[in-house]
Design a protein around this motif. Sequence first.
Motif, short mmCIF file in Angstrom:
data_model
loop_
_atom_site.label_atom_id
_atom_site.label_comp_id
_atom_site.label_asym_id
_atom_site.label_seq_id
_atom_site.Cartn_x
_atom_site.Cartn_y
_atom_site.Cartn_z
N LYS A 32 35.48 -5.84 14.60
CA LYS A 32 34.49 -4.77 14.77
C LYS A 32 34.97 -3.76 15.82
O LYS A 32 34.87 -2.55 15.63
CB LYS A 32 33.14 -5.38 15.18
N LEU A 33 35.51 -4.28 16.93
CA LEU A 33 36.04 -3.39 17.98
C LEU A 33 37.22 -2.56 17.44
O LEU A 33 37.50 -1.47 17.92
CB LEU A 33 36.49 -4.20 19.20
N TYR A 34 37.90 -3.12 16.45
CA TYR A 34 39.05 -2.45 15.82
C TYR A 34 38.61 -1.49 14.72
O TYR A 34 39.43 -0.83 14.09
CB TYR A 34 40.00 -3.53 15.28
N GLY A 35 37.30 -1.39 14.50
CA GLY A 35 36.77 -0.44 13.51
C GLY A 35 36.66 -1.00 12.11
O GLY A 35 36.54 -0.25 11.14
N VAL A 36 36.72 -2.34 11.98
CA VAL A 36 36.58 -2.98 10.67
C VAL A 36 35.23 -3.71 10.65
O VAL A 36 35.04 -4.71 11.34
CB VAL A 36 37.72 -3.99 10.38
N ASP A 37 34.30 -3.19 9.85
CA ASP A 37 32.96 -3.76 9.78
C ASP A 37 32.95 -5.02 8.91
O ASP A 37 33.80 -5.18 8.03
CB ASP A 37 31.99 -2.72 9.20
N GLU A 40 33.36 -4.89 5.18
CA GLU A 40 34.66 -4.54 4.58
C GLU A 40 35.46 -5.77 4.15
O GLU A 40 36.57 -5.63 3.64
CB GLU A 40 35.48 -3.69 5.56
N ASN A 271 42.16 1.38 16.63
CA ASN A 271 41.24 1.46 15.50
C ASN A 271 42.01 1.46 14.19
O ASN A 271 43.05 2.12 14.07
CB ASN A 271 40.39 2.74 15.61
N ALA A 272 41.48 0.72 13.22
CA ALA A 272 42.13 0.59 11.91
C ALA A 272 42.29 1.94 11.23
O ALA A 272 43.20 2.14 10.42
CB ALA A 272 41.32 -0.35 11.03
N LYS A 273 41.40 2.87 11.57
CA LYS A 273 41.41 4.18 10.87
C LYS A 273 42.38 5.18 11.52
O LYS A 273 42.58 6.28 11.02
CB LYS A 273 40.00 4.79 10.85
N GLN A 274 42.98 4.81 12.66
CA GLN A 274 43.91 5.72 13.32
C GLN A 274 45.20 5.88 12.50
O GLN A 274 45.64 4.94 11.84
CB GLN A 274 44.29 5.17 14.72
#
Length: 297
Positions: A32-37, A40, A271-274
Amino acid sequence: MSIQEMTAKMGEGQGFIAALDQSGGSTPKALKLYGVDESEYSGEAEMFDMVHAMRSRIMQSPAFTGDKVIGAILFEMTMDREVGGKPTSLFLWEEKGVVPFLKIDKGLDAEANGVQLMKPIPGLDDLLARAAKLKVFGTKERSVINAANAQGIKAIVDQQFEIGEQVIKAGLMPILEPEVTITIEDKAEAEAILRDEILKHLDAMDDSKQVMLKLSLPSEPNFYKPLVDHPRVLKVVALSGGYSRDEANALLSKNTGIIASFSRALSEGLNAKQSDAEFDATLQAAVDSIHAASIAG
């Protein structure tokens, strides 16, 4: 690849250890902290695929090299997987110059006497043999101190050194981690009891053996200097324990001879989206700041 080279790298300690060993319980939070909910992925297998992708991205980043990251602690499932086409531990050492460690504890027992001992670790000898085959240098085992209870802290240190002996017999270097919870009111008192108990064990150890220690950052700077200087201790490393990276770095830099072994404080901001460029720049800033704090003392 030699044990002597790995021992020298750890002993000289010109860098820090990346703790990449979140287990089943802490993985959803890490993702979650890495941007993966949680929406997903479905099920544990997909969750561990996602976290392995995150760890692989960190390890393969040009920001992650043995110049500043001298060691990395792996979760068992990470050790059993590959990064860059090699077993993870071999990739770390051969491609990056990073010394591999393995988290071996299976979580914590219920609290008694103000502490949480490690749960039993079934099949530990087999796991250690498997790790040794994969050229893993050492292990890490965590238990938790929640109060300045002399009986509880003695039990925790006894258990840590007992498991440590088993690790040494398998030819590996144990990182003993009796973590003091940073928010407790009697933290300084707990640290005093802990230091005394660890010193008793170290003083009784055979001259041919060494351990590493992973401890919460102490309330009083350099409180653990007697442990840092002890001949039976290869290195003392510090966990971030819930402090932000900036707080942890500031406290660490006041402690001579102790280096970081940060988990959440290392991955803060990733973040995974970076894009790769954004990810690598964020990781580089984290690596640089933690490295600076680790060698400041």
